[in-house]
Design an enzyme around this catalytic site. Sequence first.
Site, PDB file in Angstrom:
ATOM      1  CG  ASN A 279      45.958  47.235  45.187  1.00 22.56           C
ATOM      2  OD1 ASN A 279      46.789  46.894  44.347  1.00 22.56           O
ATOM      3  ND2 ASN A 279      45.925  46.722  46.404  1.00 22.56           N
TER       4      ASN A 279
ATOM      5  CG  ASP B 159      55.410  38.631  43.654  1.00 21.58           C
ATOM      6  OD1 ASP B 159      55.593  37.811  42.721  1.00 21.58           O
ATOM      7  OD2 ASP B 159      54.599  39.556  43.579  1.00 21.58           O
TER       8      ASP B 159
ATOM      9  CG  HIS C 211      49.620  44.904  43.968  1.00 20.70           C
ATOM     10  ND1 HIS C 211      48.496  44.283  44.465  1.00 20.70           N
ATOM     11  CD2 HIS C 211      50.058  44.103  42.970  1.00 20.70           C
ATOM     12  CE1 HIS C 211      48.297  43.172  43.781  1.00 20.70           C
ATOM     13  NE2 HIS C 211      49.218  43.036  42.880  1.00 20.70           N
TER      14      HIS C 211
ATOM     15  CD  GLU D 220      48.486  44.369  48.245  1.00 27.27           C
ATOM     16  OE1 GLU D 220      48.226  45.198  47.355  1.00 27.27           O
ATOM     17  OE2 GLU D 220      47.907  43.272  48.346  1.00 27.27           O
TER      18      GLU D 220
END
Length: 233
Positions: free
Chosen positions: A128, A62, A130, A135
């Site tokens: 979280n 990314d 990811h 996400e």
Amino acid sequence: MEIIRVKNAEEGGKKAFEIIKKGMENGAKVLGLATGSTPITLYKEMTSSDLDFSDMTSVNLDEYVGLGGSDDQSYRHFMNSQLFDKKPFKESYVPDGKAADLEAACQEYDEILEQYPIDIQILGIGQNGHIGFNEPGAPFDGTTSVVDLTESTINANKRFFEKAEDVPTKAVSMGIGSILKGKEIVLLAYGENKADAIKGMIQGPMTTDLPASALQEHDNVIVIIDDAAGSKL
Ligand code: GLP
């Protein structure tokens, strides 16, 4: 999933390095690479080793939208300084966060992934859950796309920026579907702030609410964790 417990990030980096080394001995040609603080000890092992990567291709997960290689906070800059400047690969792909046409850049990235199927995919994990910048809510069959970062991710990543307002709110990320195509996946996690995500990933239901739980359907995943990250298992 195979779970390997380690004392700390240094030992985790060594274990992950051994997996890469063995993979290369067995013919691996393409590495999927990750950013963040987690893989730094692995990259240290790689740069201090005598392994030659000049015949290897790397494909990164990314990049922040709006940041290019000359920005200190870009993932391209991170990869160059942590790894590629010291150990050049034949080719090193990182999504172009400054592309004029981001949609076209995402498509081109998917073509690169088709051309260079990933043999070993290195992953970190967000608090979280990811992976890459996928996400909660991201589809398990997703390909490369422009994504909005959540508040939790922006907060977690602001430590790398001067001001919270400087953290980009969007990123280009390989999709979960592309990540799952990696032949072997090695996920690294250290520290208590990853414990909930690790528990959900391994013991929770497979749900898009916790993107890393998608790895449950892959048959070759190695999870390298320290005691703190594994404390809720
Ligand atoms: C970022 C990256 C992820 C990384 C995660 C965890 O948001 N996009 O690929 O796994 O953060 O980062 P860290 O290793 O610094 O905890």
